[in-house]
Design a protein around this motif. Structure first.
Motif, mmCIF file in Angstrom:
data_model
loop_
_atom_site.group_PDB
_atom_site.id
_atom_site.type_symbol
_atom_site.label_atom_id
_atom_site.label_comp_id
_atom_site.label_asym_id
_atom_site.label_seq_id
_atom_site.Cartn_x
_atom_site.Cartn_y
_atom_site.Cartn_z
ATOM 1 N N ASP A 207 32.980 -6.988 66.488
ATOM 2 C CA ASP A 207 34.180 -6.413 65.855
ATOM 3 C C ASP A 207 34.628 -5.133 66.563
ATOM 4 N N GLU A 208 33.644 -4.303 66.913
ATOM 5 C CA GLU A 208 34.006 -3.037 67.570
ATOM 6 C C GLU A 208 34.561 -3.281 68.970
ATOM 7 N N ALA A 209 33.946 -4.257 69.681
ATOM 8 C CA ALA A 209 34.422 -4.552 71.047
ATOM 9 C C ALA A 209 35.844 -5.106 71.000
ATOM 10 N N ILE A 210 36.124 -5.932 70.010
ATOM 11 C CA ILE A 210 37.478 -6.507 69.881
ATOM 12 C C ILE A 210 38.498 -5.392 69.632
ATOM 13 N N ALA A 211 38.141 -4.474 68.729
ATOM 14 C CA ALA A 211 39.065 -3.373 68.430
ATOM 15 C C ALA A 211 39.290 -2.516 69.684
ATOM 16 N N LYS A 212 38.220 -2.282 70.434
ATOM 17 C CA LYS A 212 38.326 -1.440 71.634
ATOM 18 C C LYS A 212 39.201 -2.126 72.702
ATOM 19 N N ILE A 213 39.022 -3.433 72.870
ATOM 20 C CA ILE A 213 39.827 -4.157 73.869
ATOM 21 C C ILE A 213 41.308 -4.076 73.479
ATOM 22 N N ARG A 214 41.599 -4.272 72.191
ATOM 23 C CA ARG A 214 43.002 -4.212 71.726
ATOM 24 C C ARG A 214 43.612 -2.853 72.034
ATOM 25 N N GLU A 215 42.805 -1.818 71.762
ATOM 26 C CA GLU A 215 43.319 -0.472 71.968
ATOM 27 C C GLU A 215 43.534 -0.190 73.456
ATOM 28 N N GLU A 216 42.576 -0.616 74.289
ATOM 29 C CA GLU A 216 42.666 -0.345 75.726
ATOM 30 C C GLU A 216 43.820 -1.096 76.370
ATOM 31 N N VAL A 217 43.942 -2.373 76.039
ATOM 32 C CA VAL A 217 44.863 -3.251 76.760
ATOM 33 C C VAL A 217 46.290 -3.184 76.198
ATOM 34 N N GLY A 218 46.406 -2.886 74.929
ATOM 35 C CA GLY A 218 47.743 -2.869 74.313
ATOM 36 C C GLY A 218 48.406 -4.225 74.448
ATOM 37 N N ASN A 219 49.647 -4.239 74.983
ATOM 38 C CA ASN A 219 50.282 -5.559 75.126
ATOM 39 C C ASN A 219 50.346 -6.000 76.590
ATOM 40 N N GLU A 220 49.433 -5.441 77.407
ATOM 41 C CA GLU A 220 49.426 -5.825 78.829
ATOM 42 C C GLU A 220 48.662 -7.139 79.039
ATOM 43 N N LYS A 221 48.781 -7.664 80.275
ATOM 44 C CA LYS A 221 48.154 -8.960 80.573
ATOM 45 C C LYS A 221 46.821 -8.788 81.307
ATOM 46 N N VAL A 222 45.877 -9.678 80.985
ATOM 47 C CA VAL A 222 44.542 -9.608 81.592
ATOM 48 C C VAL A 222 44.246 -10.927 82.296
ATOM 49 N N ILE A 223 43.607 -10.850 83.484
ATOM 50 C CA ILE A 223 43.088 -12.087 84.068
ATOM 51 C C ILE A 223 41.572 -11.993 84.168
ATOM 52 N N CYS A 224 40.947 -13.150 84.074
ATOM 53 C CA CYS A 224 39.480 -13.159 84.074
ATOM 54 C C CYS A 224 39.007 -14.355 84.898
ATOM 55 N N GLY A 225 38.151 -14.091 85.867
ATOM 56 C CA GLY A 225 37.597 -15.181 86.662
ATOM 57 C C GLY A 225 36.440 -15.825 85.922
ATOM 58 N N LEU A 226 36.500 -17.124 85.763
ATOM 59 C CA LEU A 226 35.381 -17.838 85.128
ATOM 60 C C LEU A 226 34.517 -18.429 86.228
ATOM 61 N N SER A 227 33.197 -18.300 86.080
ATOM 62 C CA SER A 227 32.331 -18.895 87.089
ATOM 63 C C SER A 227 31.575 -20.081 86.505
ATOM 64 N N GLY A 228 31.676 -20.251 85.190
ATOM 65 C CA GLY A 228 30.846 -21.264 84.537
ATOM 66 C C GLY A 228 29.561 -20.634 84.012
ATOM 67 N N GLY A 229 29.288 -19.388 84.428
ATOM 68 C CA GLY A 229 28.082 -18.696 83.969
ATOM 69 C C GLY A 229 28.281 -18.069 82.590
#
Ligand code: XMP
Length: 517
Positions: A207-229
């Protein structure tokens, strides 16, 4: 931070990270700082409920050897010194430490001489628990206010305590598994003595990590590389819970994945989680660049560089992303204490796509950088990822390329994929998967003569590898029953075209490494 937390000062011991893990197992957040980067202002601002001083390779009797910042003894909070931590605490508070000719390593029996809050739940006067020692020097005199509460042949001051100031010193290592009731000792210190609430759970972290991500990112876009790991997958699911479709994942298929792996990743993320996903099949590009290359370091560099180019191109298709998410873990960010000062030798250049952020000029989002691997697995379960997925063995960034010594071809990779699938299937069927840190097949660049039916064969040989390990830094080969190995060998030779000989790798790390390249 809303949770109580413990500060661990590191003096260079190999097992300091275990202290942090044991503390966190009791629901108390802990951080490790190098003893020499912990100045008074920083420590006071951090406001720990208690401090643990870890072990280390130096000798308190040597001039210029490390000392704990003296302010910690003015803060009115409990202090636990372990091994070197005990010795420096005792020396700093007016006791004595001496060099011994006789060093003590491994299991030892201690005798409890007085009851003490540190072990009130487990031992009483007269108990003789087994503990794990690793020391040369030892305490020979204690400061005023301290008393001996446990003793051993090699360490007469095995545990000392000043119960009124809540200072405790232990010569052995309660953080390692071999110490009986070691985890309870840590619990008693952080919960009963330091008064921490123990409310740092993965559900709370989520819950805390979700709130922190929302606050940090705001309405900007994020990309994430998936490796399958596990790490990038857990990071992606967590970020998606926080910001939904502002996240796009990129999965680059290098052609060096295991059998069925790419399909599984796409199904899980695109179909199950509904996360926008670019699935880029770049296997031809990677194989083309690797043609004719057999040097292990060159292979790694080519794969790393090509990955960055392909990923960058995929990201430009999305457009407008300001953030790059990475599955960085706590062990990657802990500053280490170095006594040698010299650069360490590069054994392998790891594929951690370190060049990506610089090239792409993006801000970095690292929602797992406070967690150890087993905590990431827990978080994955909390987020609803299936146990089969979060308990998966680690898989190296360069994939099957480092399990195919010599030049890589599609033919060789296909043979390796089939053999690897048979081997892992047999391990799962036998119920051994979770006992093993990593298991895989290596396709050897050798052909050998065999006989099948009435005919001669001239096919590849392969090696099976399986190791146990706590962190991948050291490893032992896994001791399978011979009968199991023989069944696997038969299955591989019968089911995989192109392999006619199977060997088992019995090298530990060191001197070997886990992967072959
Ligand atoms: P070695 O072979 O060095 O491997 O004993 C130790 C652990 O690291 C994994 N490994 C990698 N992980 N990028 C990674 O993220 C890499 O380039 C890489 N190479 C090896 C290996 O599988 C083992 O778990």
């Amino acid at each position: 931070m809303q949770h109580d937390h413990i500060l661990i000062l590191d003096f260079g011991s190999q097992v300091t990270q275990l202290i942090a893990r044991r503390v966190r197992e009791h629901g108390v957040y802990s951080e490790i700082w190098p003893y020499n980067h912990a100045d008074e202002d920083r420590i006071r601002a951090y406001n720990p409920k208690a401090i643990i001083l870890g072990g280390g390779p130096a000798s308190v009797t040597d001039e210029g050897s490390p000392r704990a910042p003296s302010c910690i003894f003015d803060m009115g909070i409990p202090v636990l010194g372990i091994c070197y931590g005990q010795q420096t605490m005792i020396a700093q508070l007016g006791g004595k430490v001496e060099k011994q000719d006789h060093h003590e390593y491994g299991r030892a029996e201690i005798k409890v001489t007085h009851n003490c809050a540190l072990f009130s739940s487990t031992w009483t006067e007269g108990s003789t628990p087994t503990v794990w020692m690793s020391h040369g020097d030892r305490v020979t005199d204690i400061p005023e206010g301290f008393e001996i509460v446990a003793t051993s042949k090699g360490a007469p001051y095995a545990i000392v305590a000043d119960e009124s100031r809540h200072y405790y010193g232990i010569q052995f290592h309660p953080e390692v598994m071999h110490t009986q009731n070691g985890s309870e000792i840590i619990r008693n210190f952080v919960i009963d003595i330091a008064g921490c609430k123990g409310d740092w759970t993965m559900a709370a972290y989520k819950d805390e990590a979700i709130a922190k991500i929302r606050e940090e990112v705001g309405n900007e876009k994020v990309i994430c590389g998936l490796s399958g790991g596990v790490d990038s997958s857990v990071a992606a699911v967590l970020i998606h819970e926080a910001i939904g479709d502002q996240l796009t994942c990129i999965y680059v298929d290098t052609g060096m994945m295991r059998k069925g792996e790419s399909d599984q990743v796409v199904k899980l993320f695109r179909d199950h989680y509904n996360i926008p996903l670019i699935h880029e099949d770049a296997s031809t590009v990677f194989l083309g660049k690797l043609e004719g290359v057999s040097d292990p370091e060159k292979k790694r560099k080519i794969i790393g560089g090509t990955f960055i180019d392909v990923f960058d191109e995929c990201a430009s298709r999305i457009g407008g992303a300001q953030w790059l998410a990475q599955g960085t873990l706590y062990p990657d960010v802990i500053e280490s204490v170095s006594y040698t000062g010299g650069p360490s030798v590069t054994i392998k250049s790891h594929h951690n796509v370190g060049g990506l952020p610089e090239k792409m000029n993006l801000k970095i989002l690292e929602p797992l950088r406070e967690l150890f691997k087993d905590e990431v697995r827990d978080l994955g379960r909390t987020l609803g990822l299936h146990d089969n997925f979060v308990s998966r063995h680690p898989f190296p960034g360069p994939g099957l390329a480092v399990r195919c010594p010599g030049e890589i071809t599609k033919e060789k990779l296909d043979i390796l994929r089939e053999a690897d699938a048979v081997y892992l299937d047999a391990i799962r069927e036998e119920g051994l998967y979770n006992e093993i840190w990593q298991a895989f097949v290596v396709l050897l660049p050798v052909r050998t003569v065999g006989v099948m039916g009435d005919g001669r064969t001239y096919d590849y040989a392969c090696a099976l590898r399986a190791v146990t390990s706590a962190d991948g830094m050291t490893a032992d080969f896994y001791q399978f029953e011979m009968d199991f190995l023989s069944r696997v060998a038969t299955r591989i030779i019968n089911e995989v075209r192109g392999i006619n000989r199977v060997t088992y790798d019995i090298t530990s790390k060191p001197p070997g490494t886990i992967e072959w390249e």
